[in-house]
Design an enzyme around this catalytic site. Structure first.
Site, PDB file in Angstrom:
ATOM      1  N   MET A   1      11.041  24.212  -0.423  1.00  0.00           N
ATOM      2  CA  MET A   1      10.200  23.264  -1.155  1.00  0.00           C
ATOM      3  C   MET A   1      11.013  22.253  -1.970  1.00  0.00           C
ATOM      4  O   MET A   1      10.758  21.052  -1.911  1.00  0.00           O
ATOM      5  CB  MET A   1       9.227  24.022  -2.065  1.00  0.00           C
ATOM      6  CG  MET A   1       8.096  23.143  -2.567  1.00  0.00           C
ATOM      7  SD  MET A   1       6.947  24.022  -3.622  1.00  0.00           S
ATOM      8  CE  MET A   1       6.267  25.238  -2.531  1.00  0.00           C
TER       9      MET A   1
ATOM     10  N   TYR B   1      15.802  30.840   4.017  1.00  0.00           N
ATOM     11  CA  TYR B   1      14.644  31.663   4.421  1.00  0.00           C
ATOM     12  C   TYR B   1      14.747  32.055   5.889  1.00  0.00           C
ATOM     13  O   TYR B   1      15.016  31.219   6.748  1.00  0.00           O
ATOM     14  CB  TYR B   1      13.347  30.869   4.246  1.00  0.00           C
ATOM     15  CG  TYR B   1      12.822  30.837   2.826  1.00  0.00           C
ATOM     16  CD1 TYR B   1      12.468  32.009   2.156  1.00  0.00           C
ATOM     17  CD2 TYR B   1      12.668  29.625   2.170  1.00  0.00           C
ATOM     18  CE1 TYR B   1      11.977  31.972   0.872  1.00  0.00           C
ATOM     19  CE2 TYR B   1      12.168  29.571   0.872  1.00  0.00           C
ATOM     20  CZ  TYR B   1      11.825  30.755   0.229  1.00  0.00           C
ATOM     21  OH  TYR B   1      11.337  30.715  -1.040  1.00  0.00           O
TER      22      TYR B   1
ATOM     23  N   ARG C   1     -10.912  -0.245  15.208  1.00  0.00           N
ATOM     24  CA  ARG C   1     -10.754   0.655  14.066  1.00  0.00           C
ATOM     25  C   ARG C   1     -11.687   0.195  12.943  1.00  0.00           C
ATOM     26  O   ARG C   1     -12.460   0.959  12.417  1.00  0.00           O
ATOM     27  CB  ARG C   1      -9.283   0.650  13.622  1.00  0.00           C
ATOM     28  CG  ARG C   1      -8.957   1.646  12.531  1.00  0.00           C
ATOM     29  CD  ARG C   1      -7.475   1.692  12.196  1.00  0.00           C
ATOM     30  NE  ARG C   1      -6.989   0.490  11.523  1.00  0.00           N
ATOM     31  CZ  ARG C   1      -5.784   0.364  10.983  1.00  0.00           C
ATOM     32  NH1 ARG C   1      -4.927   1.364  11.049  1.00  0.00           N
ATOM     33  NH2 ARG C   1      -5.417  -0.751  10.397  1.00  0.00           N
TER      34      ARG C   1
ATOM     35  N   LYS D   1       0.837  -1.207   0.000  1.00  0.00           N
ATOM     36  CA  LYS D   1       0.000   0.000   0.000  1.00  0.00           C
ATOM     37  C   LYS D   1       0.876   1.263   0.000  1.00  0.00           C
ATOM     38  O   LYS D   1       2.065   1.196   0.335  1.00  0.00           O
ATOM     39  CB  LYS D   1      -0.933  -0.013   1.212  1.00  0.00           C
ATOM     40  CG  LYS D   1      -0.228   0.056   2.550  1.00  0.00           C
ATOM     41  CD  LYS D   1      -1.165  -0.213   3.721  1.00  0.00           C
ATOM     42  CE  LYS D   1      -0.395  -0.149   5.024  1.00  0.00           C
ATOM     43  NZ  LYS D   1      -1.144  -0.732   6.149  1.00  0.00           N
TER      44      LYS D   1
HETATM   45  C1  LIG Z   1      -0.291  -1.758   6.832  1.00  0.00           C
HETATM   46  C2  LIG Z   1      -0.870  -3.013   7.332  1.00  0.00           C
HETATM   47  C3  LIG Z   1      -0.063  -4.141   7.558  1.00  0.00           C
HETATM   48  C4  LIG Z   1       1.450  -4.102   7.493  1.00  0.00           C
HETATM   49  O1  LIG Z   1       1.982  -3.592   8.695  1.00  0.00           O
HETATM   50  P1  LIG Z   1       3.568  -3.557   8.951  1.00  0.00           P
HETATM   51  O2  LIG Z   1       3.671  -3.054  10.343  1.00  0.00           O
HETATM   52  O3  LIG Z   1       4.121  -2.591   7.953  1.00  0.00           O
HETATM   53  O4  LIG Z   1       4.068  -4.935   8.749  1.00  0.00           O
HETATM   54  C5  LIG Z   1      -0.690  -5.325   7.878  1.00  0.00           C
HETATM   55  N1  LIG Z   1      -2.027  -5.397   8.002  1.00  0.00           N
HETATM   56  C6  LIG Z   1      -2.831  -4.324   7.817  1.00  0.00           C
HETATM   57  C7  LIG Z   1      -4.296  -4.480   7.984  1.00  0.00           C
HETATM   58  C8  LIG Z   1      -2.283  -3.102   7.500  1.00  0.00           C
HETATM   59  O5  LIG Z   1      -3.076  -2.040   7.347  1.00  0.00           O
END
Ligand SMILES: *Cc1c(COP(=O)(O)O)cnc(C)c1O
Length: 338
Positions: A293, A248, A117, A33
């Site tokens: 930037m 700056y 969550r 992700k």
């Molecule tokens: C991001 C995520 C992971 C991975 O977590 P790490 O700590 O990077 O290994 C696993 N499961 C879910 C549901 C996540 O959102």
């Protein structure tokens, strides 16, 4: 332009450590992700495939669609299906969304075992199975997520125990509803390494694979190496006398005559502006003045400067986590696999 260097040997080294713990490469679902934690989605997908990783996890369907040619199995953590694909599996995070999933979609049910969550409550499991059946979805797995696997408390054990009960109940329900054998997964990186004898069907591993997992000393796992480094190029150099002030606001006063160079990495690229005036590279090269930037200045004459070789090092400077440092890196930065 500043660029990102990806160290393939380090990535493979990390995957070796992970595969030893899961006891099979096939049980690793690499979490890709957020542009593979800033490393580059396609770059990491291609070297993961070269290593033999067959499974991955993303947040959105749009990410999954880019990965179909690289993996056999893709789990989408939080998106409603719009396309149909045999490889893509979609998490159900809330029962009210079930009517939006097209019949036949491959789904995995998230259960809230204590993080509060996402996911259905353990006591809603029966209702969830009934809704999934009514909707004609194909349930392949039940999973959960730990809230405190990276902290030295007993919460991890408590949640693990909650999930054990969920698994038992889910197995009974699968029989009752005539579903096929379910798969189970609960571990992110930190949770995986707390399991003395990992026995689930899959682990969702992100930060450990990227070599930036930071755990309390008692939980620390040795041998991981950061995969990503950021290198910036010199735009210009100047000799400055003691007392000159840089950048700056002129916030930094030069303490003794030196050469200061300006490099092409700024907060627009993902450098944290809060590091202004304080940051030093891992080779002890001092940043001077405010980060702007697209620029930052260092007491250096080097043509190319390694801004960092390990996101955990930068994270410690700003009291954030390596995840935030990595995912802040813009997708436009050039990525080079070495
Ligand atoms: C991001 C995520 C992971 C991975 O977590 P790490 O700590 O990077 O290994 C696993 N499961 C879910 C549901 C996540 O959102």
């Amino acid at each position: 332009m500043a660029s990102i260097i990806l160290n393939k040997n380090n990535f493979f080294n990390n995957l070796d450590i992970i595969a030893k713990h899961t006891k099979a490469k096939d049980k690793i679902a690499l979490v890709l992700k957020d542009n593979a934690y800033g490393h580059g989605l396609i770059e990491m997908a291609s070297i993961a495939r070269e290593y033999g990783i067959k499974k991955c996890v993303v947040q959105l369907e749009s990410e999954a669609l880019k990965l179909e040619e690289y993996f056999d199995y893709i789990l989408v953590l939080a998106d409603i299906p719009k396309c149909s694909s045999t490889k893509i599996h979609y998490a159900i995070n809330d029962l009210s969304r079930v009517p939006s999933y097209p019949t036949g979609t491959k789904v995995e049910l998230k259960v809230d075992t204590g993080m509060h969550r996402s996911g259905v409550k353990p006591e809603e499991l029966h209702t969830a199975f009934a809704r999934i059946q009514e909707q004609g979805l194909s349930l392949g797995a039940v999973f959960t997520h730990h809230r405190s696997a990276d902290e030295l408390t007993s919460e991890w054990f408590w949640q693990k125990e909650n999930f054990t009960k969920v698994k038992e109940h889910a197995k009974e329900l699968a029989k009752e509803f005539g579903f096929s054998t379910l798969r189970f997964h609960s571990c992110n990186s930190a949770a995986l390494f707390r399991e003395a004898a990992f026995d689930e069907d899959m682990a969702r591993v992100g930060i450990a694979a990227y070599g930036c997992m930071n755990l309390p000393l008692a939980l620390k796992v040795d041998g991981f190496k950061a995969v990503l480094a950021v290198k910036a190029s010199k735009i210009s150099s100047r000799f400055l006398k003691k007392g000159a002030r840089v950048g700056y606001g002129g916030t930094h006063e030069i303490q003794s005559d030196c050469v200061v160079s300006n490099y092409d990495f700024g907060y627009g690229d993902g450098f944290f502006r809060t590091l202004s005036d304080s940051y030093k590279t891992q080779a002890d090269i001092q940043l001077v003045g405010r980060i702007s930037m697209d620029n930052s200045s260092f007491i250096s004459e080097e043509e190319e400067l390694l801004i960092f070789e390990d996101a955990s090092y930068v994270a410690a400077f700003t009291s954030t986590v390596s995840y935030e440092i990595l995912t802040s890196l813009k997708s436009e930065l050039k990525r080079e696999i070495r």
